[in-house]
Write a protein that holds these residues in place. Structure first.
Motif, short mmCIF file in Angstrom:
data_model
loop_
_atom_site.label_atom_id
_atom_site.label_comp_id
_atom_site.label_asym_id
_atom_site.label_seq_id
_atom_site.Cartn_x
_atom_site.Cartn_y
_atom_site.Cartn_z
N ARG A 43 0.84 -1.19 0.00
CA ARG A 43 0.00 0.00 0.00
C ARG A 43 0.88 1.24 0.00
N HIS A 44 0.43 2.25 -0.70
CA HIS A 44 1.13 3.53 -0.75
C HIS A 44 0.28 4.57 -0.06
N SER A 45 0.92 5.52 0.57
CA SER A 45 0.20 6.63 1.17
C SER A 45 1.05 7.88 1.01
N GLY A 46 0.44 9.02 1.24
CA GLY A 46 1.18 10.25 1.12
C GLY A 46 0.36 11.42 1.61
N SER A 47 0.95 12.60 1.51
CA SER A 47 0.29 13.82 1.94
C SER A 47 0.54 14.91 0.90
N PRO A 48 -0.49 15.65 0.53
CA PRO A 48 -0.26 16.73 -0.43
C PRO A 48 0.59 17.87 0.13
N ALA A 49 0.80 17.88 1.45
CA ALA A 49 1.63 18.91 2.07
C ALA A 49 3.10 18.52 2.14
N GLY B 92 15.12 6.79 -22.74
CA GLY B 92 14.25 5.64 -22.52
C GLY B 92 13.35 5.82 -21.31
N VAL B 93 12.67 4.73 -20.98
CA VAL B 93 11.70 4.75 -19.89
C VAL B 93 12.15 3.78 -18.80
N PRO B 94 12.30 4.25 -17.58
CA PRO B 94 12.69 3.34 -16.50
C PRO B 94 11.60 2.29 -16.26
N THR B 95 12.02 1.11 -15.87
CA THR B 95 11.06 0.05 -15.55
C THR B 95 10.70 0.06 -14.08
N ARG B 96 11.44 0.82 -13.29
CA ARG B 96 11.18 0.88 -11.85
C ARG B 96 11.78 2.16 -11.30
N TRP B 97 11.14 2.71 -10.28
CA TRP B 97 11.68 3.87 -9.58
C TRP B 97 11.42 3.72 -8.10
N SER B 98 12.26 4.36 -7.30
CA SER B 98 12.04 4.40 -5.86
C SER B 98 12.54 5.74 -5.36
N LEU B 99 12.08 6.13 -4.17
CA LEU B 99 12.40 7.43 -3.63
C LEU B 99 12.55 7.33 -2.13
N GLU B 100 13.48 8.11 -1.59
CA GLU B 100 13.63 8.19 -0.14
C GLU B 100 14.04 9.61 0.23
N TYR B 101 13.62 10.02 1.41
CA TYR B 101 14.01 11.32 1.96
C TYR B 101 15.51 11.31 2.19
N ASN B 102 16.17 12.44 1.89
CA ASN B 102 17.60 12.53 2.08
C ASN B 102 17.98 13.54 3.16
N ASP B 103 17.50 14.78 3.06
CA ASP B 103 17.90 15.82 4.00
C ASP B 103 17.02 17.05 3.79
N VAL C 24 8.44 15.63 -0.11
CA VAL C 24 8.94 14.32 -0.56
C VAL C 24 7.85 13.58 -1.33
N ASP C 25 6.62 13.60 -0.81
CA ASP C 25 5.52 12.95 -1.53
C ASP C 25 5.25 13.63 -2.86
N HIS C 26 5.47 14.95 -2.92
CA HIS C 26 5.30 15.70 -4.17
C HIS C 26 6.28 15.17 -5.23
N VAL C 27 7.52 14.93 -4.82
CA VAL C 27 8.53 14.38 -5.73
C VAL C 27 8.12 12.97 -6.18
N ALA C 28 7.66 12.15 -5.23
CA ALA C 28 7.23 10.79 -5.56
C ALA C 28 6.04 10.82 -6.53
N GLY D 208 16.94 21.56 4.91
CA GLY D 208 17.53 22.71 5.59
C GLY D 208 17.46 23.94 4.73
N MET D 209 17.44 25.10 5.37
CA MET D 209 17.46 26.39 4.68
C MET D 209 16.37 26.50 3.63
N GLY D 210 15.18 26.00 3.96
CA GLY D 210 14.04 26.15 3.05
C GLY D 210 13.96 25.14 1.93
N HIS D 211 14.83 24.13 1.96
CA HIS D 211 14.83 23.12 0.91
C HIS D 211 14.75 21.71 1.50
N CYS D 212 14.33 20.79 0.68
CA CYS D 212 14.29 19.37 1.02
C CYS D 212 14.95 18.62 -0.12
#
Length: 165
Positions: A45-51, A110-121, A54-58, A123-127
């Motif tokens: 199951r996937h979940s997320g938040s519009p706020a 080309g087109v990736p067959t798979r993608w994944s994402l994780e939070y990295n860091d 990181v979820d925006h990037v995903a 600070g200073m108004g950026h993620c």
């Protein structure tokens, strides 16, 4: 009232969970109720938040790769870029793509067959998020590109994409 064992197992799956029944999973060697119950798998199951930045990037990478996979929908990739990327990043991607003859969002062709994402860091108004994109080449070999994606926390817009490493 008598119920089958398979039905009792199905009833234990949480409401809202997606399931793959025997017809959608690997073929079972037996056709008994026990074999049917064992073939049922709960899908991730996937979940997320519009706020969430990181979820925006995903959301962006999920939609972008889906559109590329569905050939003929390249106007939609432009719309996704306008919605998720800053104007400055869109401009710099056009220059990068002209110089490298690759998709600047993917840093590849080309087109990736798979993608994944994780939070990295953050600070200073950026993620910063790390995106891994995997392709299968014609020889069935897999290769992966790791990207670092910068998002502005105030707008959640993606403002930078670079190869990690």
């Amino acid at each position: 009232m008598a119920t089958s064992r398979a039905f009792r197992h199905i009833a234990c799956i949480p409401p809202g969970a997606m399931v793959l029944g025997p017809a959608m999973s690997e073929p079972a060697a037996e056709t008994t109720d026990t074999a049917s119950a064992e073939a049922i798998a709960v899908v991730h199951r996937h979940s997320g938040s519009p706020a969430s930045a990181v979820d925006h990037v995903a959301d962006f990478y999920g939609a972008y790769t889906d559109v590329l996979h569905d050939a003929g929908h390249y106007r939609l990739t432009d719309a996704l870029r306008r919605h998720y990327l800053t104007a400055e990043l869109r401009h710099s991607l056009k220059s990068w793509e002209a110089a490298h003859q690759q998709d600047g969002v993917l840093h590849a062709k080309g087109v990736p067959t798979r993608w994944s994402l994780e939070y990295n860091d953050s600070g200073m108004g950026h993620c910063w998020s790390r995106v891994s994109l995997t392709w299968n080449d014609t020889g069935k070999q897999k290769y992966t590109i790791h990207l670092v994606i910068q998002s502005d926390l105030a707008t959640r817009l993606i403002s930078g994409i670079r190869v990690d490493g």
